[in-house]
Design a protein around this motif. Sequence first.
Motif, PDB file in Angstrom:
ATOM      1  N   ASP A  83       0.906  -1.285  -0.032  1.00  0.00           N
ATOM      2  CA  ASP A  83      -0.221   0.044   0.062  1.00  0.00           C
ATOM      3  C   ASP A  83       0.909   1.274  -0.073  1.00  0.00           C
ATOM      4  O   ASP A  83       0.581   2.072  -0.777  1.00  0.00           O
ATOM      5  CB  ASP A  83      -0.964   0.040   1.418  1.00  0.00           C
ATOM      6  CG  ASP A  83      -2.124   0.867   1.232  1.00  0.00           C
ATOM      7  OD1 ASP A  83      -2.573   1.240   0.064  1.00  0.00           O
ATOM      8  OD2 ASP A  83      -2.206   1.541   2.175  1.00  0.00           O
ATOM      9  N   LYS A  86       2.356   1.772  -3.392  1.00  0.00           N
ATOM     10  CA  LYS A  86       1.326   2.342  -4.495  1.00  0.00           C
ATOM     11  C   LYS A  86       1.098   3.799  -4.335  1.00  0.00           C
ATOM     12  O   LYS A  86       1.084   4.442  -5.167  1.00  0.00           O
ATOM     13  CB  LYS A  86      -0.033   1.714  -4.106  1.00  0.00           C
ATOM     14  CG  LYS A  86      -0.219   0.129  -4.700  1.00  0.00           C
ATOM     15  CD  LYS A  86      -1.473  -0.469  -4.466  1.00  0.00           C
ATOM     16  CE  LYS A  86      -1.487  -1.841  -4.940  1.00  0.00           C
ATOM     17  NZ  LYS A  86      -2.623  -2.605  -4.676  1.00  0.00           N
ATOM     18  N   LYS A  87       1.123   4.177  -2.923  1.00  0.00           N
ATOM     19  CA  LYS A  87       0.838   5.677  -2.491  1.00  0.00           C
ATOM     20  C   LYS A  87       2.068   6.465  -2.980  1.00  0.00           C
ATOM     21  O   LYS A  87       1.857   7.468  -3.749  1.00  0.00           O
ATOM     22  CB  LYS A  87       0.501   5.846  -1.018  1.00  0.00           C
ATOM     23  CG  LYS A  87      -0.742   5.340  -0.649  1.00  0.00           C
ATOM     24  CD  LYS A  87      -0.967   5.562   0.890  1.00  0.00           C
ATOM     25  CE  LYS A  87      -2.189   4.949   1.366  1.00  0.00           C
ATOM     26  NZ  LYS A  87      -2.379   5.126   2.860  1.00  0.00           N
ATOM     27  N   ARG A  90       1.723   6.777  -6.801  1.00  0.00           N
ATOM     28  CA  ARG A  90       0.698   7.760  -7.140  1.00  0.00           C
ATOM     29  C   ARG A  90       1.096   9.080  -6.823  1.00  0.00           C
ATOM     30  O   ARG A  90       0.832  10.007  -7.793  1.00  0.00           O
ATOM     31  CB  ARG A  90      -0.416   7.186  -6.458  1.00  0.00           C
ATOM     32  CG  ARG A  90      -1.744   7.882  -6.948  1.00  0.00           C
ATOM     33  CD  ARG A  90      -2.910   7.380  -6.346  1.00  0.00           C
ATOM     34  NE  ARG A  90      -3.188   5.901  -6.066  1.00  0.00           N
ATOM     35  CZ  ARG A  90      -3.269   5.267  -4.835  1.00  0.00           C
ATOM     36  NH1 ARG A  90      -3.235   5.827  -3.671  1.00  0.00           N
ATOM     37  NH2 ARG A  90      -3.290   4.109  -4.689  1.00  0.00           N
ATOM     38  N   GLY A  91       1.844   9.475  -5.828  1.00  0.00           N
ATOM     39  CA  GLY A  91       2.438  10.757  -5.492  1.00  0.00           C
ATOM     40  C   GLY A  91       3.264  11.233  -6.515  1.00  0.00           C
ATOM     41  O   GLY A  91       3.355  12.373  -7.020  1.00  0.00           O
ATOM     42  N   LEU A  93       3.550  10.127  -9.792  1.00  0.00           N
ATOM     43  CA  LEU A  93       2.928  10.269 -10.928  1.00  0.00           C
ATOM     44  C   LEU A  93       2.303  11.566 -10.901  1.00  0.00           C
ATOM     45  O   LEU A  93       2.134  12.279 -11.933  1.00  0.00           O
ATOM     46  CB  LEU A  93       1.916   9.301 -11.195  1.00  0.00           C
ATOM     47  CG  LEU A  93       2.470   7.920 -11.699  1.00  0.00           C
ATOM     48  CD1 LEU A  93       1.425   6.880 -11.687  1.00  0.00           C
ATOM     49  CD2 LEU A  93       3.116   7.898 -13.088  1.00  0.00           C
ATOM     50  N   ASN A  94       1.491  12.067  -9.611  1.00  0.00           N
ATOM     51  CA  ASN A  94       0.678  13.327  -9.636  1.00  0.00           C
ATOM     52  C   ASN A  94       1.696  14.548  -9.704  1.00  0.00           C
ATOM     53  O   ASN A  94       1.558  15.563 -10.054  1.00  0.00           O
ATOM     54  CB  ASN A  94       0.008  13.401  -8.250  1.00  0.00           C
ATOM     55  CG  ASN A  94      -1.177  12.529  -8.084  1.00  0.00           C
ATOM     56  OD1 ASN A  94      -1.599  12.001  -9.252  1.00  0.00           O
ATOM     57  ND2 ASN A  94      -1.727  11.887  -7.200  1.00  0.00           N
ATOM     58  N   ARG A 101      -5.878  14.439 -14.034  1.00  0.00           N
ATOM     59  CA  ARG A 101      -6.822  13.617 -13.138  1.00  0.00           C
ATOM     60  C   ARG A 101      -8.270  13.351 -13.605  1.00  0.00           C
ATOM     61  O   ARG A 101      -8.778  13.458 -14.551  1.00  0.00           O
ATOM     62  CB  ARG A 101      -7.012  14.435 -11.913  1.00  0.00           C
ATOM     63  CG  ARG A 101      -5.944  14.388 -11.327  1.00  0.00           C
ATOM     64  CD  ARG A 101      -6.104  15.191  -9.934  1.00  0.00           C
ATOM     65  NE  ARG A 101      -4.776  15.137  -9.102  1.00  0.00           N
ATOM     66  CZ  ARG A 101      -4.817  15.506  -7.935  1.00  0.00           C
ATOM     67  NH1 ARG A 101      -5.968  15.723  -7.145  1.00  0.00           N
ATOM     68  NH2 ARG A 101      -3.799  15.910  -7.298  1.00  0.00           N
TER      69      ARG A 101
END
Length: 101
Positions: A83, A86-87, A90-91, A93-94, A101
């Motif tokens: 997890d 993944k976070k 994601r961070g 990528l953001n 989005r």
Amino acid sequence: MKSYKEKKVISIGVVSELTGLSERQIRYYEQRKLIQPERSKGGTRKYSFLDVEGLVDIANKMEDGMQTFEIRKQAKQRLAKEDIKKKMLRGQLNTAFPNQR
């Protein structure tokens, strides 16, 4: 879409044959919250190929002397690490693509 390994379509009898575990052992592992099969409308347990692999891993750990609570703790730690990864991804990528989005 789920891969074929994730689809819960295998009966407990087939899982028993594939793993060499008795149906009683498989139900015990479910009772100890080491595995979570789905249930059909009629209440029949349905397992995936990933569940079969997990059951073999659990049985090997039990043979090596691990207790069910240790196996469950280990699984929770592994899921927590996944997890976090993944976070972090994601961070990243953001940050790289802020308006996507």
